[in-house]
Design a protein around this motif. Structure first.
Motif, short mmCIF file in Angstrom:
data_model
loop_
_atom_site.label_atom_id
_atom_site.label_comp_id
_atom_site.label_asym_id
_atom_site.label_seq_id
_atom_site.Cartn_x
_atom_site.Cartn_y
_atom_site.Cartn_z
N ARG A 31 -6.96 97.10 10.02
CA ARG A 31 -6.34 97.87 8.94
C ARG A 31 -4.82 97.79 9.04
N HIS A 32 -4.28 97.85 10.24
CA HIS A 32 -2.83 97.79 10.41
C HIS A 32 -2.27 96.45 9.97
N GLN A 33 -2.98 95.37 10.28
CA GLN A 33 -2.54 94.04 9.86
C GLN A 33 -2.43 93.95 8.34
N ALA A 34 -3.39 94.56 7.64
CA ALA A 34 -3.35 94.56 6.17
C ALA A 34 -2.17 95.36 5.65
N LEU A 35 -1.89 96.51 6.29
CA LEU A 35 -0.76 97.33 5.87
C LEU A 35 0.56 96.58 6.05
N VAL A 36 0.71 95.90 7.19
CA VAL A 36 1.93 95.15 7.45
C VAL A 36 2.09 94.00 6.46
N SER A 37 1.01 93.30 6.17
CA SER A 37 1.06 92.19 5.22
C SER A 37 1.45 92.67 3.83
N ASN A 38 0.87 93.77 3.40
CA ASN A 38 1.20 94.33 2.08
C ASN A 38 2.66 94.74 2.00
N PHE A 39 3.16 95.32 3.09
CA PHE A 39 4.57 95.73 3.09
C PHE A 39 5.49 94.52 3.06
N ARG A 40 5.12 93.47 3.79
CA ARG A 40 5.97 92.28 3.88
C ARG A 40 6.18 91.65 2.51
N VAL A 41 5.15 91.63 1.68
CA VAL A 41 5.28 90.97 0.36
C VAL A 41 5.65 91.96 -0.73
N GLY A 42 5.75 93.24 -0.41
CA GLY A 42 6.06 94.25 -1.41
C GLY A 42 7.54 94.33 -1.72
N ALA A 43 7.87 95.16 -2.69
CA ALA A 43 9.27 95.27 -3.16
C ALA A 43 10.09 96.20 -2.27
N LEU A 101 10.96 98.71 8.37
CA LEU A 101 12.01 98.12 7.55
C LEU A 101 11.90 96.60 7.58
N LYS A 102 12.31 95.97 6.48
CA LYS A 102 12.38 94.50 6.43
C LYS A 102 13.84 94.09 6.57
N THR A 103 14.09 93.10 7.44
CA THR A 103 15.44 92.60 7.61
C THR A 103 15.35 91.17 8.10
N SER A 104 16.44 90.61 8.57
CA SER A 104 16.41 89.25 9.11
C SER A 104 17.43 89.15 10.22
N ALA A 105 17.22 88.24 11.11
CA ALA A 105 18.15 88.00 12.21
C ALA A 105 18.12 86.52 12.54
N THR A 106 19.29 85.94 12.72
CA THR A 106 19.43 84.50 12.98
C THR A 106 18.54 83.69 12.02
N SER A 107 18.60 84.07 10.75
CA SER A 107 17.89 83.37 9.66
C SER A 107 16.38 83.52 9.74
N GLU A 108 15.88 84.33 10.66
CA GLU A 108 14.44 84.53 10.79
C GLU A 108 14.06 85.91 10.27
N PRO A 109 13.08 85.98 9.35
CA PRO A 109 12.67 87.31 8.88
C PRO A 109 12.08 88.11 10.02
N ILE A 110 12.39 89.38 10.03
CA ILE A 110 11.90 90.25 11.09
C ILE A 110 11.63 91.63 10.50
N MET A 111 10.58 92.27 10.98
CA MET A 111 10.26 93.62 10.56
C MET A 111 10.55 94.57 11.72
N ILE A 112 11.22 95.66 11.38
CA ILE A 112 11.63 96.64 12.39
C ILE A 112 10.82 97.91 12.19
N ALA A 113 10.36 98.46 13.28
CA ALA A 113 9.70 99.77 13.26
C ALA A 113 10.51 100.74 14.10
N VAL A 114 10.89 101.86 13.49
CA VAL A 114 11.57 102.93 14.22
C VAL A 114 10.51 104.00 14.50
N ILE A 115 10.29 104.28 15.78
CA ILE A 115 9.09 105.02 16.22
C ILE A 115 9.49 106.30 16.93
N ARG A 116 8.80 107.38 16.58
CA ARG A 116 9.02 108.66 17.25
C ARG A 116 7.68 109.18 17.78
N ASP A 117 7.69 109.61 19.02
CA ASP A 117 6.49 110.20 19.63
C ASP A 117 6.37 111.64 19.13
#
Length: 312
Positions: free
Chosen positions: A69-81, A111-127
């Protein structure tokens, strides 16, 4: 450290300092879901040693049953607006897995961002495990009778309705109990003795019910049981056993002696639905007071004609 530094240009040293010193975890994954960035707080939250999470798949931080389920959520976010999104809702929790296999409750912004021309997704996590535990304790207290630990009246009704919504057996039973001469116990032995009786009777109920049965304090010296999948004969067996255990219970109070404690009960069994739950409880209440009026220390079962009227 070297890998993270390569992802953050020297001109952004202030951002690197923030990432490494905030209490929130920060994890970055590439398009293949491989962890490319991980700050010390993320390692602390998930219980990994320094540097161990780098190059590992994100799935190592998820319970197995959530991975697909998490993989699907990440994929949907990656291609979303959206470029940022808070994961979860008021009714859903985000659960991660620590290195030792235990669960940790999380609040996550991705969050979606990029670094050194490579797309990267960032997660800011709180316990938020402590907050979730506190909320659950508040919920438990709101649903529980503080003296006996049983469900309170409202929680019992809601819990039974929830059970009937999930599964509706052909027959279930409602049993209402009333402790005989409870006022006399308070008057003769004091309110501490009365509380002792209530607590002991609640313990008797807990010891006599199955895992899917529900027990509650209906109010004052009245208690209630819901026995799903049970007919009249089985409900009577449970009821009589509970009454016998109360009569046999040993009480030793400073004010002297052990009174012969008894209870009266009203039993209703039939095809109870969410819509007829209130009527079923009223029928049990009606025959309970027939038991009280006819001498106490007994139970009365709702007549078959009343059961038939309810289930038509």
């Amino acid at each position: 450290m070297t890998l993270i530094a390569s992802l953050l240009p020297a001109s952004q040293e202030v951002y690197r300092k923030i990432v490494f010193e905030i209490d929130d975890g920060v994890i970055g994954i590439d398009a293949d879901g491989i962890i490319r960035l991980c700050n010390p707080s993320a390692e602390r939250i998930f219980g990994w040693r320094s540097g161990e999470l780098l190059e590992k798949p994100l799935e190592v931080l998820l319970p197995e049953h959530l991975r697909t389920r998490h993989q699907a959520l990440v994929s949907n976010f990656r291609v979303g607006a959206d470029d940022a999104r808070y994961m979860g809702s008021r009714t859903a929790e985000i659960v991660g897995r620590r290195a030792d296999g235990s669960d940790v409750h999380l609040g996550i912004t991705i969050l979606k961002t990029s670094a050194t021309s490579e797309p990267i997704m960032i997660a800011v996590i709180r316990d938020i495990s402590e907050r979730i535990s506190y909320q659950r304790e508040l919920q438990r207290l709101a649903q529980t009778d503080p003296l006996t630990g049983l469900l309170n009246r409202r929680a019992f009704h809601d819990s039974v309705a929830g059970c009937l919504q999930e599964r509706q057996p052909a027959s279930s039973a409602i049993v209402l109990f009333d402790l005989d001469d409870f006022k006399g116990i308070n008057d003769r032995y004091g309110h501490d003795a009365g509380d002792d009786v209530l607590v002991r009777f609640a313990d008797i109920l807990r010891g006599c019910v199955r895992g899917n049965d529900l027990a509650g304090r209906w109010g004052g010296e009245e208690f209630i049981l819901f026995l799903p999948g049970v007919g009249s004969d089985a409900a009577v067996v449970v009821t009589d056993r509970i009454r016998a255990l109360l009569t046999a219970a040993d009480f030793h109070w400073k004010a002297g002696g052990t009174p012969g404690l008894t209870a009266s009960a009203g039993v209703f069994a039939g095809g109870i639905t969410i819509g007829s739950l209130g009527t079923a409880i009223a029928r049990a209440d009606k025959v309970l007071y027939e038991a009280k009026r006819s001498g106490r220390d007994r139970f009365v079962v709702a007549p078959d004609t009343e059961v038939a009227d309810l289930v038509r």
